[in-house]
Enzyme design. Structure first.
Site, PDB file in Angstrom:
ATOM      1  N   SER A  42       0.863  -1.172   0.000  1.00 30.22           N
ATOM      2  CA  SER A  42       0.000   0.000   0.000  1.00 30.22           C
ATOM      3  C   SER A  42       0.899   1.222   0.000  1.00 30.22           C
ATOM      4  O   SER A  42       2.076   1.149   0.384  1.00 30.22           O
ATOM      5  CB  SER A  42      -0.888  -0.001   1.262  1.00 30.22           C
ATOM      6  OG  SER A  42      -1.518   1.249   1.455  1.00 30.22           O
ATOM      7  N   TYR A  83      -1.823  -1.609  10.459  1.00 29.19           N
ATOM      8  CA  TYR A  83      -1.898  -1.686   8.994  1.00 29.19           C
ATOM      9  C   TYR A  83      -0.616  -1.146   8.373  1.00 29.19           C
ATOM     10  O   TYR A  83      -0.003  -1.794   7.505  1.00 29.19           O
ATOM     11  CB  TYR A  83      -3.106  -0.885   8.505  1.00 29.19           C
ATOM     12  CG  TYR A  83      -3.314  -0.927   7.009  1.00 29.19           C
ATOM     13  CD1 TYR A  83      -3.945  -2.004   6.404  1.00 29.19           C
ATOM     14  CD2 TYR A  83      -2.886   0.124   6.197  1.00 29.19           C
ATOM     15  CE1 TYR A  83      -4.150  -2.043   5.028  1.00 29.19           C
ATOM     16  CE2 TYR A  83      -3.086   0.103   4.828  1.00 29.19           C
ATOM     17  CZ  TYR A  83      -3.711  -0.983   4.251  1.00 29.19           C
ATOM     18  OH  TYR A  83      -3.908  -1.022   2.882  1.00 29.19           O
ATOM     19  N   LYS A 136       2.292  -3.050   6.001  1.00 31.00           N
ATOM     20  CA  LYS A 136       2.547  -2.638   4.624  1.00 31.00           C
ATOM     21  C   LYS A 136       3.994  -2.193   4.423  1.00 31.00           C
ATOM     22  O   LYS A 136       4.590  -2.454   3.366  1.00 31.00           O
ATOM     23  CB  LYS A 136       1.562  -1.544   4.213  1.00 31.00           C
ATOM     24  CG  LYS A 136       0.113  -2.014   4.192  1.00 31.00           C
ATOM     25  CD  LYS A 136      -0.084  -3.264   3.334  1.00 31.00           C
ATOM     26  CE  LYS A 136      -1.529  -3.702   3.241  1.00 31.00           C
ATOM     27  NZ  LYS A 136      -1.708  -4.898   2.384  1.00 31.00           N
TER      28      LYS A 136
END
Length: 276
Positions: A144, A158, A162
């Site tokens: 991402s 998160y 990533k």
């Protein structure tokens, strides 16, 4: 890779969003598909739609956080197709926004199991067999833009996963190139994309937040890309052997550059404002 017709593509997290769009794009090129997802009804629906379009599809429910499940999936794919040319480690989830110190351990274990360990398991189960075949191939790991910028407030698990996927993919690329392998690698870093990751993640999260809708529904999010656009970028990167797939808006590119400039200059990170 210049020729993809009749070759085999494996995609995890393929029942919706970017994963499904990649499956559609590969099927349009005449590739055979092996798709996996943890949500059986969505997987069944995706497989039916792809088959209706004329695609050859193997579909299996797989929890990518489970190494044995991914290994069993690889066994089935190689038993049925004999080989794999494109591997997309795409399954991923998001999580409720909290300060880093308030996330329960279950949150960390859950998101790291899928977003990071899922990619590791995919590499370990598929890449050695791809290399052993001697055939041309390519691996795409979905990270991402959150893996290239200073993390926004509240989504630290998160962002951690990533950033880790970017580093893992860079290591994979190095190892493949230095070994002279016929298999290439890319890391996909999408920006705002119209997927159901928020609602889909909340459905299975250890601490559901009651979120609904998609990224496109978030306040203050402009210029959301369609998953098909991101899938097209992935397809082009595989054809061109391009490592960084930055399918993203200009704002993210600016934040990425700002992060790198601050590191180079020895300045503290810029602290982003919380989304309204």
């Amino acid at each position: 890779m210049n020729e993809l017709k009749d070759r085999v593509a494996v995609i995890t997290g393929a029942a919706s969003g970017i994963g499904y769009a990649m499956a559609e794009r590969f099927a349009a090129e005449g590739m055979k598909l092996a798709i996996a997802d943890i949500h059986q009804p969505s997987l069944d629906e995706a497989a039916a739609k792809l088959r209706a379009s004329g695609a050859t599809v193997l579909a299996e429910r797989v929890d990518v956080a489970d190494a044995a499940a991914v290994e069993a999936f690889a066994d089935r794919v190689f038993a049925e197709y004999g080989t794999v040319h494109v591997l997309c480690n795409n399954a991923g989830v998001a999580i409720q926004q909290l300060p880093v110190w308030d996330h329960p351990l279950e949150n960390w274990r859950w998101i790291m199991g899928i977003n990071l360990w899922g990619v590791i398991h995919g590499i370990r189960s598929f890449v050695p067999r791809m290399l052993a075949s001697g055939a041309e191939g390519h691996v795409v790991n979905t990270a991402s833009m959150a893996g290239l910028i200073t993390g926004s407030m509240g989504d630290s698990p998160y962002g951690v996963t990533k950033h880790a996927v970017v580093a893992l993919s860079e290591s994979l690329y190095r190892d493949l190139k230095t070994s002279g392998a016929a298999v290439g690698a890319s890391v996909l870093c999408p920006g705002w994309t119209g997927t159901g990751i928020i609602a889909n993640s909340d459905r299975d999260a250890p601490h559901p937040s009651g979120a609904a809708g998609s990224v496109a529904d978030l306040p203050g999010v402009p210029d959301v890309y369609a998953p098909s656009y991101v899938a097209g970028q992935v397809f082009d990167a595989i054809r061109d052997d391009r490592f960084y797939i930055l399918a993203t808006q200009d704002d993210f590119l600016g934040w990425m550059k700002m992060r790198h400039d601050r590191i180079e200059d020895g300045r503290n990170p810029a602290v982003p404002r919380r989304r309204p």
